[in-house]
Design a protein around this motif. Structure first.
Motif, mmCIF file in Angstrom:
data_model
loop_
_atom_site.group_PDB
_atom_site.id
_atom_site.type_symbol
_atom_site.label_atom_id
_atom_site.label_comp_id
_atom_site.label_asym_id
_atom_site.label_seq_id
_atom_site.Cartn_x
_atom_site.Cartn_y
_atom_site.Cartn_z
ATOM 1 N N PRO A 237 14.083 -23.349 -26.551
ATOM 2 C CA PRO A 237 12.917 -22.443 -26.642
ATOM 3 C C PRO A 237 11.636 -23.148 -26.240
ATOM 4 C CG PRO A 237 14.271 -22.308 -28.626
ATOM 5 C CD PRO A 237 14.786 -23.463 -27.844
ATOM 6 N N ARG B 125 3.757 -22.334 -25.480
ATOM 7 C CA ARG B 125 3.801 -20.874 -25.345
ATOM 8 C C ARG B 125 2.418 -20.261 -25.527
ATOM 9 N NH1 ARG B 125 4.107 -16.297 -28.218
ATOM 10 N NH2 ARG B 125 5.525 -14.650 -27.509
ATOM 11 N N GLN C 113 5.345 -2.552 -17.869
ATOM 12 C CA GLN C 113 5.190 -2.675 -19.313
ATOM 13 C C GLN C 113 3.837 -3.260 -19.719
ATOM 14 O OE1 GLN C 113 7.237 -4.326 -17.449
ATOM 15 N NE2 GLN C 113 7.671 -6.430 -18.109
ATOM 16 N N ASN D 143 3.654 -11.196 -26.675
ATOM 17 C CA ASN D 143 5.110 -11.195 -26.440
ATOM 18 C C ASN D 143 5.445 -10.503 -25.120
ATOM 19 O OD1 ASN D 143 5.593 -12.521 -28.830
ATOM 20 N ND2 ASN D 143 5.788 -10.630 -30.011
ATOM 21 N N ALA D 144 4.779 -9.351 -24.845
ATOM 22 C CA ALA D 144 5.068 -8.615 -23.606
ATOM 23 C C ALA D 144 4.693 -9.456 -22.374
ATOM 24 C CB ALA D 144 4.308 -7.286 -23.602
ATOM 25 N N ALA E 43 4.529 -12.786 -22.165
ATOM 26 C CA ALA E 43 5.458 -13.910 -22.035
ATOM 27 C C ALA E 43 6.786 -13.442 -21.457
ATOM 28 C CB ALA E 43 5.667 -14.568 -23.395
ATOM 29 N N THR E 44 7.257 -12.264 -21.914
ATOM 30 C CA THR E 44 8.525 -11.732 -21.392
ATOM 31 C C THR E 44 8.400 -11.396 -19.912
ATOM 32 O OG1 THR E 44 9.016 -10.824 -23.583
ATOM 33 C CG2 THR E 44 10.253 -9.943 -21.720
ATOM 34 N N ALA E 45 7.283 -10.725 -19.517
ATOM 35 C CA ALA E 45 7.076 -10.361 -18.104
ATOM 36 C C ALA E 45 6.970 -11.610 -17.222
ATOM 37 C CB ALA E 45 5.820 -9.511 -17.982
ATOM 38 N N GLU F 227 8.362 -14.478 -17.742
ATOM 39 C CA GLU F 227 9.680 -15.112 -17.640
ATOM 40 C C GLU F 227 10.608 -14.334 -16.730
ATOM 41 O OE1 GLU F 227 12.767 -17.733 -18.103
ATOM 42 O OE2 GLU F 227 10.655 -17.948 -18.661
ATOM 43 N N GLY F 228 10.563 -13.007 -16.742
ATOM 44 C CA GLY F 228 11.535 -12.205 -16.014
ATOM 45 C C GLY F 228 11.063 -11.684 -14.674
ATOM 46 N N ASP F 229 9.778 -11.693 -14.381
ATOM 47 C CA ASP F 229 9.229 -11.109 -13.148
ATOM 48 C C ASP F 229 8.649 -12.249 -12.308
ATOM 49 O OD1 ASP F 229 7.939 -9.719 -11.130
ATOM 50 O OD2 ASP F 229 7.262 -8.112 -12.482
ATOM 51 N N ARG G 293 4.816 -13.740 -11.957
ATOM 52 C CA ARG G 293 4.549 -15.142 -12.253
ATOM 53 C C ARG G 293 3.813 -15.777 -11.092
ATOM 54 N NH1 ARG G 293 9.291 -16.347 -13.588
ATOM 55 N NH2 ARG G 293 10.018 -17.273 -11.597
#
Length: 449
Positions: free
Chosen positions: A20, A26, A48, A66-67, A69-71, A73-75, A79
């Protein structure tokens, strides 16, 4: 910017973080995304995150952390756009990372966060090293804080031990002193209890003697008060008789002569009234008049029976006051409080005396109205109406006693009428030969006018 062999940007996809993201890194990453967020259009944002486009950086960091950080990591495209904003904001740091040599003086967390966004070659090592460095720094900081806290606690313990020792010595000294004082107080208390017991015994004896003396004194006082009241009554009667004797002596005759003369006048007027009632002729009786018969205008025994009146008929009072030398004695307050009790006492007296004056003028009878002097707060300034004698009882003498004295002062045989509803008064004056009449009868007669 680092490119792959094919000419495409190398986003570090070949490297994968196997643990993590450290908390410190983070937080720095979310802050970088939040800062670069405002430089993008709504269309450049992931779906989102578009709802947070109008938020301030602080609110975005708080509500969309959180949204974002998730975006990130996945987009990859998102990034890359954030990375471009970061290069514009921190060209020196990003240039050093692209060159593969991060500045030694830079904050490890900032280096790791920038490497995580830009994904240069070796970014995983940088993030891992920053996390370990942050953990080491946190551990050192915690250790230093623990060391300082331990030292402070040791100092406090030493001070507490010293204070406890001093307090213990002081308490031991006070305890010894308290023990000695308690022993002394116990001795004094035992002596005081002994004195209290002796005092209580003496007090009980004195209280018993005082109760006996008080009871004896109360009995003697009651007997003396009874005897005083009896002597006052006898004295009042004696004074009244003496005053009557003096008044009669001034007029040249004794009380008995006055009583006999009054009785004689009563008998003579009664005889004259009886003669008028029987309609006796002025001449001697004729033999024909001895024959029993009913003459015109004469009443038969049946007519006489029909004339019987009720006890509450005011006509009875007219008949009694029509008797020769009739004397009516009125219990004033008994009559006024029966007829008009709500009026003030002064107005009660004036109303009753005015009505009695009219009745005296109509009947010619002697009238005496008696009021209780105990009802008065001060002497009464009153001019008695014509034909009515007004009397107030003296202090210590009730109106009932004064009425009985007036009845006893009259000679036997004289018609005396006493108006009162008091049963004790009525029974007493009836035994003395007077005629009792209820107050309501007089009130009915006065209301007739």
């Amino acid at each position: 910017m680092v490119e792959s062999a094919s000419g495409e940007p190398d986003d570090g996809a070949a490297e994968v973080l196997d643990r993590p993201l450290p908390d410190g890194v983070r937080r720095r990453v979310v802050q970088i995304v939040s800062d670069g967020f405002g430089g993008l259009t709504v269309g450049e944002l992931p779906a989102q995150l578009r709802q947070y486009a109008r938020f301030t950086p602080t609110r975005r960091t708080k509500f969309a952390g959180n949204a974002m950080a998730t975006a990130l990591e996945g987009d990859a495209l998102f990034r890359q756009r954030i990375g471009e904003r970061l290069r514009e904001a921190q060209p020196e740091l990003t240039g050093a990372l692209d060159a593969g040599s991060p500045p030694p003086a830079a904050d490890p967390l900032d280096v790791a966060a920038a490497a995580y966004v830009l994904r240069p070659t070796g970014w995983v090592k940088l993030v891992t090293a920053a996390g370990e460095e942050a953990l080491r720094a946190d551990a050192e900081r915690v250790e230093e804080e623990n060391r300082a806290e331990l030292e402070r606690l040791r100092e406090e313990l030493a001070a507490a031990r010293g204070q406890t020792k001093a307090e213990t010595e002081r308490l031991r000294t006070e305890l010894e002193s308290a023990k000695k004082e308690a022993e002394s107080m116990h001795r004094k208390l035992r002596g005081a209890l002994s004195d209290v017991k002796r005092g209580e015994a003496a007090l009980r004896k004195a209280a018993a003697e005082s109760d006996a003396a008080r009871a004896e004194g109360q009995a003697q006082l009651s007997a003396a008060e009874s005897e005083t009241r009896r002597l006052k009554a006898r004295l009042s009667e004696t004074e009244a008789a003496l005053e009557a004797s003096r008044r009669a002596a001034r007029e040249g005759r004794s009380v008995e002569d006055m009583r006999v003369r009054l009785l004689l006048d009563t008998v003579l007027e009664s005889a004259q009234g009886l003669r008028r009632e029987l309609a006796l002729p002025p001449v001697s009786v004729r033999p024909a008049e001895t024959v029993d018969a009913v003459e015109p205008g004469r009443m038969t025994p049946k007519d006489i029976a029909a004339r019987a009146l009720s006890e509450n008929d005011p006509a009875i009072l007219d008949q009694l006051l029509a008797l020769p030398q009739a004397h009516m004695v009125v219990d004033g307050y008994n009559v006024t409080k029966t007829g008009y009790p709500t009026m003030p006492l002064e107005k009660q007296r004036l109303r009753l005396l005015g009505s009695l004056s009219q009745l005296a003028a109509q009947t010619g009878a002697e009238m005496t109205c008696v009021f209780d002097g105990a009802e008065l707060a001060a002497p009464v300034l009153l001019a008695p109406p014509r034909g009515v004698r007004v009397l107030f009882s003296k202090p210590g003498v009730t109106a009932d006693e004064l009425i009985r004295q007036l009845v006893r002062a009259e000679p036997p045989g004289r018609p005396v009428v006493v108006v009162s509803t008091d049963r004790e008064v009525a029974d007493g004056i009836a035994k003395a030969g007077a005629r009792p009449v209820a107050s309501v009868v007089l009130l009915k007669r006065l209301s007739r006018g």
